[in-house]
Design a protein around this motif. Sequence first.
Motif, PDB file in Angstrom:
ATOM      1  N   THR A  56       0.837  -1.211   0.000  1.00 17.35           N
ATOM      2  CA  THR A  56       0.000   0.000   0.000  1.00 17.35           C
ATOM      3  C   THR A  56       0.868   1.256   0.000  1.00 17.35           C
ATOM      4  O   THR A  56       0.575   2.227  -0.703  1.00 17.35           O
ATOM      5  CB  THR A  56      -0.939  -0.017   1.231  1.00 17.35           C
ATOM      6  OG1 THR A  56      -1.760  -1.177   1.140  1.00 17.35           O
ATOM      7  CG2 THR A  56      -1.818   1.214   1.281  1.00 17.35           C
ATOM      8  N   ASP A 175      -6.029  -1.406  -4.720  1.00 19.92           N
ATOM      9  CA  ASP A 175      -5.377  -2.141  -3.631  1.00 19.92           C
ATOM     10  C   ASP A 175      -6.220  -3.374  -3.281  1.00 19.92           C
ATOM     11  O   ASP A 175      -7.408  -3.418  -3.598  1.00 19.92           O
ATOM     12  CB  ASP A 175      -5.257  -1.211  -2.406  1.00 19.92           C
ATOM     13  CG  ASP A 175      -4.097  -1.622  -1.491  1.00 19.92           C
ATOM     14  OD1 ASP A 175      -3.489  -2.685  -1.728  1.00 19.92           O
ATOM     15  OD2 ASP A 175      -3.805  -0.881  -0.536  1.00 19.92           O
ATOM     16  N   GLU A 176      -5.604  -4.358  -2.674  1.00 21.41           N
ATOM     17  CA  GLU A 176      -6.295  -5.589  -2.241  1.00 21.41           C
ATOM     18  C   GLU A 176      -7.024  -6.252  -3.416  1.00 21.41           C
ATOM     19  O   GLU A 176      -8.162  -6.711  -3.289  1.00 21.41           O
ATOM     20  CB  GLU A 176      -7.289  -5.283  -1.102  1.00 21.41           C
ATOM     21  CG  GLU A 176      -6.677  -4.635   0.131  1.00 21.41           C
ATOM     22  CD  GLU A 176      -5.854  -5.600   0.992  1.00 21.41           C
ATOM     23  OE1 GLU A 176      -5.841  -6.820   0.705  1.00 21.41           O
ATOM     24  OE2 GLU A 176      -5.215  -5.123   1.947  1.00 21.41           O
TER      25      GLU A 176
HETATM   26 MG   LIG Z   1      -2.019  -2.873   2.094  1.00 22.25          MG
END
Ligand SMILES: [Mg+2]
Length: 396
Positions: A56, A175-176
């Motif tokens: 991140t 993200d993710e």
């Molecule tokens: Mg992360």
Amino acid sequence: MDPISNPFTPGAGSPPPEIVGREGVLEQARILLGRIRQKRPEKSILLTGLRGVGKTVLLNEMERMASRDGYHTLHVEALEDKPLGALLVPPMRKLLFELDRIAGAGDKARRGLAVLKSFLNGLKVKVGEVEVGLDIEPERGAADSGDLESDLPNLFLAVAEAADERQSAVALLVDEMQYLAPKELSAVIVAMHKMQQRQLPMLLLGAGLPILPRLAGESKSYAERLFSFPEIGPLSEPDAIKALKEPTRAVGVAFEEQALVEVFRLTQGYPYFLQEWGYQCWNRAVSSPITLQIVQDATATVIQRLDQNFFRVRFDRLTPGEKRYLRAMAGLGPGARRTSDIADALGVRITSLGPLRARLIQKGMIYSPAHGDMAFTVPLFNEFMLRAMPDANRLA
Ligand SMILES: [Mg+2]
Ligand SMILES: Nc1ncnc2c1ncn2[C@@H]1O[C@H](COP(=O)(O)OP(=O)(O)OP(=O)(O)O)[C@@H](O)[C@H]1O
């Protein structure tokens, strides 16, 4: 020492005092951004790695780089239980309004909004209070078929064309990514494929657990030609030492050499753990230098904090059966374990464990680094499982 001036930053996505050891992947991002800006083909980047390695943080840094290069950015975090369409509409709307405000001839940003409105109509879910624009009519048929694999690419095309018309470019950050539903992931891949074919200035910067390359490859076999999957791992010993030493040196505090070596040993170079140890050592030390003794004294506090937060939040989401599986895995020792050995440890047939294993993968707890192997996605989770459930036969 004064906790207020503590330079360490344990947390999710908290920018570290210095992004150590990631020069290679940041350079790769710089080249990608530069090439797509010039409408030259380049593979988009999907970062993969275990929990807490700094994905991140890197994505945020890449977003800053993109903005500096004149990109419009679109940043979302995929969630296990929220459709991608619903996550994308609000920032997409904002982006199209931004493009619309840039002076220049053409009406592709307005068209983008009309397509977005069409996309919104095609979504089977409600997107809160989002209204695309009261005076804009949806462009019927543009992106409202209800089939994400055709609607999302059409929406991305309209957005990228609008950016192109304004001599701008779009960076989509996700993200993710492992949490995207299969349909969503394939829609994103198809959309990025279209961008490349039409040489439109839109790129994808994603991050996810190590399972991501396989999910992408299974979804569309051409994914490997579209994306590069840099692996973000633990820091090497010199880099880990630098990550501890530089931030403290900047404020006139030193680490004893042995103290640094011990923190590396305990953390195995995992960035999140480095920040936790650094943080507690700083608070515990009375004056410079931070000694080996301080590290040893701080370790109990760090482990307790990790157990109560970082590890615990994941543990608490597990069913008793899932806990037993992970405990059996941990009991076999660190590193990847054979699924057959795990079944043996549990005293059951390997075939009966399929659904349980699938759920643990889905929850992002384990992944398969090689056929027939299972490993934890959270570094040092095996040691935590042994502490949390000292007795393999009893649930904590
Ligand atoms: Mg992360
Ligand atoms: N290169 C680095 N050097 C030192 N510390 C770092 C580095 N990268 C990240 N960190 C620190 O590691 C921690 C975790 O970073 P981040 O949240 O980005 O990890 P992540 O890979 O996204 O984890 P997750 O998979 O759980 O989302 C943060 O406290 C951050 O400050």
